[in-house]
Design an enzyme around this catalytic site. Structure first.
Site, mmCIF file in Angstrom:
data_model
loop_
_atom_site.group_PDB
_atom_site.id
_atom_site.type_symbol
_atom_site.label_atom_id
_atom_site.label_comp_id
_atom_site.label_asym_id
_atom_site.label_seq_id
_atom_site.Cartn_x
_atom_site.Cartn_y
_atom_site.Cartn_z
ATOM 1 N N GLY A 70 0.807 -1.214 0.000
ATOM 2 C CA GLY A 70 0.000 0.000 0.000
ATOM 3 C C GLY A 70 0.841 1.264 0.000
ATOM 4 N N ASN A 147 -7.630 4.141 8.892
ATOM 5 C CA ASN A 147 -7.124 2.913 9.527
ATOM 6 C C ASN A 147 -7.123 2.973 11.049
ATOM 7 O OD1 ASN A 147 -5.023 4.844 8.632
ATOM 8 N ND2 ASN A 147 -3.705 3.610 9.922
ATOM 9 N N GLN A 175 -7.616 -0.207 3.522
ATOM 10 C CA GLN A 175 -8.414 -0.838 4.582
ATOM 11 C C GLN A 175 -9.766 -1.350 4.088
ATOM 12 O OE1 GLN A 175 -7.559 -1.676 7.629
ATOM 13 N NE2 GLN A 175 -5.608 -0.612 7.810
ATOM 14 N N SER A 195 -3.419 -3.397 -0.548
ATOM 15 C CA SER A 195 -2.345 -4.107 0.150
ATOM 16 C C SER A 195 -2.868 -5.473 0.591
ATOM 17 C CB SER A 195 -1.910 -3.285 1.363
ATOM 18 O OG SER A 195 -0.973 -4.002 2.109
ATOM 19 N N HIS A 197 -1.888 -7.801 2.623
ATOM 20 C CA HIS A 197 -1.829 -8.340 3.993
ATOM 21 C C HIS A 197 -2.958 -7.826 4.892
ATOM 22 C CE1 HIS A 197 0.207 -4.988 6.372
ATOM 23 N NE2 HIS A 197 0.508 -4.587 5.152
ATOM 24 N N THR A 233 12.244 -7.483 -10.812
ATOM 25 C CA THR A 233 11.610 -8.788 -11.067
ATOM 26 C C THR A 233 10.350 -8.907 -10.218
ATOM 27 O OG1 THR A 233 13.755 -9.733 -11.545
ATOM 28 C CG2 THR A 233 11.995 -11.291 -10.999
ATOM 29 N N CYS A 324 0.073 8.448 25.141
ATOM 30 C CA CYS A 324 0.123 7.770 26.436
ATOM 31 C C CYS A 324 -0.017 6.260 26.282
ATOM 32 C CB CYS A 324 -0.941 8.326 27.375
ATOM 33 S SG CYS A 324 -2.579 8.226 26.698
HETATM 34 N N1 PLP Z 1 -2.692 2.926 3.881
HETATM 35 C C1 PLP Z 1 -3.406 2.508 4.929
HETATM 36 C C2 PLP Z 1 -4.741 3.111 5.188
HETATM 37 C C3 PLP Z 1 -2.908 1.516 5.781
HETATM 38 O O1 PLP Z 1 -3.630 1.114 6.821
HETATM 39 C C4 PLP Z 1 -1.643 0.961 5.485
HETATM 40 C C5 PLP Z 1 -1.056 -0.069 6.381
HETATM 41 O O2 PLP Z 1 -1.070 0.059 7.587
HETATM 42 C C6 PLP Z 1 -0.948 1.413 4.366
HETATM 43 C C7 PLP Z 1 -1.499 2.390 3.589
HETATM 44 C C8 PLP Z 1 0.400 0.847 4.013
HETATM 45 O O3 PLP Z 1 0.280 -0.425 3.443
HETATM 46 P P1 PLP Z 1 1.534 -1.418 3.395
HETATM 47 O O4 PLP Z 1 1.735 -1.927 4.778
HETATM 48 O O5 PLP Z 1 1.135 -2.493 2.450
HETATM 49 O O6 PLP Z 1 2.698 -0.639 2.889
#
Ligand code: PLP
Length: 377
Positions: A70, A147, A175, A195, A197, A233, A324
């Site tokens: 991402g 996020n 997200q 992204s 993951h 690659t 905190c």
């Molecule tokens: N954008 C948002 C809203 C995200 O939550 C994240 C990951 O935490 C990213 C971008 C970045 O993605 P990546 O971890 O694949 O670089």
């Protein structure tokens, strides 16, 4: 018991994804740029994955550029708008992910205007329209879902405004891809980011959707991979994992949404019953909030700076946002951006299709024990 409620940070991989990737590692190790049979086979595997992904989001295969995730996709969208499309002004918010925020702050060869957000993180559309009236070649970069606090963007309204004022539109959909049905034609953006993951795929792989009308010069220079838009690659294993994860996510997306939203709604109502003066950062209305994220603002208590640590000791993984709780010296830029009271302890709980009611009940007990132990004096 160990409970993983940090799915907005990353998700466990689906077994089917691991199987698909293992098969690629064993069977398709040729370099996709090689012209021999091994290479051609690997190239074919990538193009099948690209077609699968583009089909799932209503795009054309040539509109998908694979990236390392991402962050790179967000960087690439902004770079393309500025360097290739002649954008001289970016409109965004102070609550974007750093993958966008850090790209536009500081000394830049373009102007940046920040559109106001409400105390729940909703973009002020009237202010956006006011900013768009300034006649400059503009990119509007607004994330689909935040996020940290989960607030959703009214992307249709933003897309309509961008069309009206001839601005390009980028949305960080990291997200939301794999959690909502994203169709590029309905979304109306020029750039979307993904992204793997975040939806049970592998780390280190993602893509940028780029509307075919855009010209894109590479951010990563090297060979002519990705039709000259990204050197290096290809991560064929990751690409196959990404395609499989998106396919699995889309196969039962509505059930997934309903099931996870029910857990989130239950957690909200239980917290309201059990923790006096509890509050939530961002929207709680399911129409306006990502169903996988719940950012809880707790009342002050004696060990408030230890909240995440104490939850972790209890086996509960979640994340913080304010200074905190996370130990970061500057705290959460998102909570600051919405003007939240960052002196109150907060934690972000984020769910996935693998989260169970039993786990939520365990977390609620743990929270009750920690937060109600000794009230702040
Ligand atoms: N954008 C948002 C809203 C995200 O939550 C994240 C990951 O935490 C990213 C971008 C970045 O993605 P990546 O971890 O694949 O670089």
């Amino acid at each position: 018991m160990k409970v993983y409620l940090d799915n907005a940070a990353t998700t466990p991989m689906a077994p089917e994804v691991i199987d698909a990737m293992t098969n690629v590692m064993k069977e398709h190790y040729g370099n996709p740029s090689s012209t021999h049979a091994f290479g051609r086979e690997a190239r074919g595997v990538i193009e099948v994955a690209r077609r699968k992904i583009s089909g799932l989001i209503g795009a054309e295969p040539k509109e998908i550029v694979f990236t390392s995730g991402g962050t790179e996709a967000d960087n690439m969208a902004i770079s393309c708008a500025v360097n290739d499309m002649g954008v001289t002004r970016v409109i965004s918010t102070t609550t974007e992910h750093h993958a966008v925020g850090h790209c536009i702050e500081g000394d830049q060869p373009f102007k940046v205007d920040y559109v106001r957000v409400s105390e729940t993180g909703m973009v002020d559309l009237a202010h956006l329209e006011e900013l768009l009236q300034d006649d400059q070649k503009t990119l509007v970069s607004l994330m689909h879902a935040n996020n940290e606090i989960g607030t959703l963007l009214d992307y249709k309204a933003v897309s309509a405004l961008c069309k009206k004022y001839n601005a390009y539109f980028h949305s960080d959909t990291v997200q939301t891809m794999g959690h909502y049905t994203v169709d590029v034609n309905d979304f109306g953006a020029d750039f979307l980011t993904c992204s793997a993951h975040k939806f049970h795929g592998p780390k280190g792989i993602g893509f940028l959707y780029v509307n075919k009308e855009m010209k894109v010069s590479p951010l990563i220079h090297g060979g002519s991979q990705e039709r000259g838009m990204r050197g290096g690659t290809e991560n064929i294993t990751g690409i196959v994992g990404l395609a499989k994860a998106l396919e699995l996510a889309n196969a039962d997306i509505l059930e997934h949404q309903e099931q996870v939203q029910a857990l989130k709604s239950y957690m909200i109502s239980q917290l309201r019953e059990r923790i006096p003066d509890v509050n939530f950062h961002g929207e709680t209305d399911p129409e306006k909030s990502l169903y996988t994220v719940l950012n809880v603002c707790f009342p002050p208590f004696e060990n408030k700076s230890m909240l995440l640590f104490l939850l972790d000791l209890d086996g509960v993984a979640c994340s913080g946002g304010s200074a905190c709780t996370s130990g970061a010296s500057t705290g959460s830029h998102v909570l600051r951006g919405i003007g939240a009271d960052t002196n109150r302890p907060n934690a972000r709980f984020s769910f996935s299709r693998y989260t169970t009611m039993e786990e939520i009940n365990y977390v609620l007990e743990s929270i009750e024990k920690i937060v109600l132990a000794v009230p702040a004096s």
